[in-house]
Design a protein around this motif. Structure first.
Motif, PDB file in Angstrom:
ATOM      1  N   THR A 172       0.680  -0.626  -0.367  1.00 54.14           N
ATOM      2  CA  THR A 172      -0.290  -0.172  -0.024  1.00 54.14           C
ATOM      3  C   THR A 172       1.031   1.448   0.286  1.00 54.14           C
ATOM      4  OG1 THR A 172      -0.015   0.381   2.348  1.00 54.14           O
ATOM      5  CG2 THR A 172      -1.780  -1.214   1.513  1.00 54.14           C
ATOM      6  N   ARG A 173       0.926   2.290  -0.637  1.00 52.44           N
ATOM      7  CA  ARG A 173       0.917   3.768  -0.223  1.00 52.44           C
ATOM      8  C   ARG A 173       1.424   4.124   1.429  1.00 52.44           C
ATOM      9  NH1 ARG A 173      -1.435   8.707   0.429  1.00 52.44           N
ATOM     10  NH2 ARG A 173       0.264  10.105  -0.382  1.00 52.44           N
ATOM     11  N   GLN A 174       0.594   3.658   1.837  1.00 56.89           N
ATOM     12  CA  GLN A 174       0.971   4.026   3.112  1.00 56.89           C
ATOM     13  C   GLN A 174       2.184   3.153   3.867  1.00 56.89           C
ATOM     14  OE1 GLN A 174      -1.741   5.493   4.837  1.00 56.89           O
ATOM     15  NE2 GLN A 174       0.022   6.361   5.993  1.00 56.89           N
ATOM     16  N   THR A 175       2.366   1.855   3.829  1.00 60.85           N
ATOM     17  CA  THR A 175       3.780   1.244   3.472  1.00 60.85           C
ATOM     18  C   THR A 175       4.518   1.859   2.747  1.00 60.85           C
ATOM     19  OG1 THR A 175       2.316  -0.873   3.539  1.00 60.85           O
ATOM     20  CG2 THR A 175       4.826  -0.888   3.100  1.00 60.85           C
ATOM     21  N   ILE A 176       4.282   2.498   1.833  1.00 61.79           N
ATOM     22  CA  ILE A 176       5.774   3.197   1.331  1.00 61.79           C
ATOM     23  C   ILE A 176       6.887   4.468   1.652  1.00 61.79           C
ATOM     24  CG2 ILE A 176       6.497   4.454  -1.109  1.00 61.79           C
ATOM     25  CD1 ILE A 176       6.803   1.650  -1.401  1.00 61.79           C
ATOM     26  N   ILE A 177       5.259   4.902   2.322  1.00 60.13           N
ATOM     27  CA  ILE A 177       5.049   6.281   3.293  1.00 60.13           C
ATOM     28  C   ILE A 177       5.924   5.881   4.454  1.00 60.13           C
ATOM     29  CG2 ILE A 177       4.022   7.924   4.657  1.00 60.13           C
ATOM     30  CD1 ILE A 177       1.670   7.739   2.541  1.00 60.13           C
ATOM     31  N   MET A 178       6.070   4.644   5.040  1.00 60.17           N
ATOM     32  CA  MET A 178       6.349   4.582   6.247  1.00 60.17           C
ATOM     33  C   MET A 178       8.092   3.901   5.851  1.00 60.17           C
ATOM     34  SD  MET A 178       4.639   4.727   8.989  1.00 60.17           S
ATOM     35  CE  MET A 178       3.317   4.589   9.930  1.00 60.17           C
ATOM     36  N   LEU A 179       8.534   3.291   5.350  1.00 53.89           N
ATOM     37  CA  LEU A 179       9.300   2.842   4.767  1.00 53.89           C
ATOM     38  C   LEU A 179      10.392   4.105   4.355  1.00 53.89           C
ATOM     39  CD1 LEU A 179       8.439  -0.161   2.047  1.00 53.89           C
ATOM     40  CD2 LEU A 179       9.904  -0.016   4.188  1.00 53.89           C
ATOM     41  N   GLU A 180      10.081   4.946   3.328  1.00 59.87           N
ATOM     42  CA  GLU A 180      10.833   6.701   3.495  1.00 59.87           C
ATOM     43  C   GLU A 180      10.947   7.251   4.252  1.00 59.87           C
ATOM     44  OE1 GLU A 180       8.894   7.001  -1.306  1.00 59.87           O
ATOM     45  OE2 GLU A 180       8.761   8.554  -0.083  1.00 59.87           O
ATOM     46  N   GLN A 181      10.044   7.211   5.415  1.00 62.55           N
ATOM     47  CA  GLN A 181       9.790   7.940   6.462  1.00 62.55           C
ATOM     48  C   GLN A 181      10.901   7.072   7.744  1.00 62.55           C
ATOM     49  OE1 GLN A 181       6.808   8.355   8.313  1.00 62.55           O
ATOM     50  NE2 GLN A 181       6.059  10.665   6.767  1.00 62.55           N
ATOM     51  N   GLU A 182      11.362   6.112   6.699  1.00 64.35           N
ATOM     52  CA  GLU A 182      12.174   4.579   7.789  1.00 64.35           C
ATOM     53  C   GLU A 182      11.677   4.385   9.413  1.00 64.35           C
ATOM     54  OE1 GLU A 182      16.417   6.279   7.315  1.00 64.35           O
ATOM     55  OE2 GLU A 182      16.544   5.806   5.973  1.00 64.35           O
ATOM     56  N   ARG A 183      10.376   4.361   9.158  1.00 63.62           N
ATOM     57  CA  ARG A 183       9.468   3.392  10.368  1.00 63.62           C
ATOM     58  C   ARG A 183       9.130   2.198  10.021  1.00 63.62           C
ATOM     59  NH1 ARG A 183       5.813   8.262  11.250  1.00 63.62           N
ATOM     60  NH2 ARG A 183       4.595   7.550  12.565  1.00 63.62           N
ATOM     61  N   TYR A 184       9.749   1.619   9.383  1.00 57.38           N
ATOM     62  CA  TYR A 184       9.450   0.266   9.308  1.00 57.38           C
ATOM     63  C   TYR A 184      10.279  -0.405   8.025  1.00 57.38           C
ATOM     64  CZ  TYR A 184       6.703  -3.517   7.378  1.00 57.38           C
ATOM     65  OH  TYR A 184       5.903  -4.453   6.967  1.00 57.38           O
ATOM     66  N   VAL A 185      10.577  -1.578   8.715  1.00 58.29           N
ATOM     67  CA  VAL A 185      11.544  -2.992   7.835  1.00 58.29           C
ATOM     68  C   VAL A 185      11.129  -3.487   7.301  1.00 58.29           C
ATOM     69  CG1 VAL A 185      13.206  -3.885   8.291  1.00 58.29           C
ATOM     70  CG2 VAL A 185      13.023  -1.934   9.868  1.00 58.29           C
ATOM     71  N   PRO A 186      10.907  -3.624   6.088  1.00 53.23           N
ATOM     72  CA  PRO A 186      10.091  -4.455   5.164  1.00 53.23           C
ATOM     73  C   PRO A 186      10.800  -6.017   5.570  1.00 53.23           C
ATOM     74  CG  PRO A 186      11.782  -3.292   3.424  1.00 53.23           C
ATOM     75  CD  PRO A 186      11.734  -3.130   5.050  1.00 53.23           C
ATOM     76  N   SER A 187       9.867  -7.106   5.016  1.00 56.04           N
ATOM     77  CA  SER A 187      10.714  -8.533   4.660  1.00 56.04           C
ATOM     78  C   SER A 187      10.776  -7.898   3.742  1.00 56.04           C
ATOM     79  CB  SER A 187       9.379  -8.898   4.516  1.00 56.04           C
ATOM     80  OG  SER A 187       8.439  -9.216   3.346  1.00 56.04           O
TER      81      SER A 187
END
Lengths: 68, 148
Positions: free
Chosen positions: A31-46
């Motif tokens: 989702t776009r939400q996940t991309i936002i979180m990734l760009e803010q380095e607030r989520y580490v993806p699988s």
């Protein structure tokens, strides 16, 4: 267990490819939400999502993500 | 706004409304009223509001996993949901424990708890967990404290 710290260059590479967050999200199957979180380095993806994002950005995974 | 976030906000609003309506109905009927044959109407209204709401919740989960919009829930949404479930389970267990021990303390001298409390606990648990879960999903989602 300590939280993994992973830096990424998603925003930089996405902007260089003139891609929107929505387009990248669609190409990488999240989702776009996940991309936002990734760009803010607030989520580490699988690992599978990390590969999908690198593939969507036409970059090797090590160019997109690196351990801090 | 992502589908997961929209669904969490809708669930929150729906269960808050159901919770307030149920509390008002129970308060109007009273603890004895809810347990007496004359409380049949109140019990029927409560069951008619709460049980379909719970079943609709399950249908929505199925729809987002297998239905037309299955692809719109991604790995992060599932992680958020899973973390919310873990926390909600702990909070709900703690709530049931505290309410039960509170009732035990309040009614120990009488040797028995009014049966209306069992009804309130049964339906209250459904409303509480259904409201708490989307609230936790929103908190975890906005705080970003989750990893894949």
């Amino acid at each position: 267990m300590a939280r993994a710290r992973i830096k990424n260059r998603i925003r930089e590479l996405r902007e260089a490819s003139e891609m929107t967050q929505s387009q990248l999200a669609k190409l990488s199957g999240c989702t776009r939400q996940t991309i936002i979180m990734l760009e803010q380095e607030r989520y580490v993806p699988s690992l599978s999502l990390a590969f999908a994002i690198a593939d969507a950005l036409n970059s090797p995974i090590e160019d997109v993500f690196e351990p801090e | 706004m992502s589908l997961a976030r929209k669904l969490a906000i809708i669930s929150c609003a729906a269960w808050l409304t159901i919770g307030i309506a149920s509390t008002l109905l129970i308060a109007d009927s009273g603890l004895d009223g809810i347990a007496s044959p004359s409380g049949d109407r109140t019990r029927s209204i409560l069951a008619a509001i709460i049980l379909p709401g719970y079943l609709i919740g399950f249908a929505i989960i199925w729809w987002t996993r297998n239905g037309q919009r299955a692809g719109e829930i991604d790995e992060r949404d599932k992680k958020v949901e899973s973390r919310a479930t873990e926390i909600a389970a702990t909070i709900v267990l703690l709530t049931i424990f505290l309410v039960s021990i509170g009732l035990y303390d309040a009614y120990i001298d009488r040797g028995g708890v009014p049966v209306g409390w069992l009804y309130i606990m049964a339906y209250g648990t459904i409303v509480w967990v259904s409201f708490l879960h989307p609230v936790l999903r929103l908190i975890i989602d906005f705080s970003g404290t989750i990893d894949g």
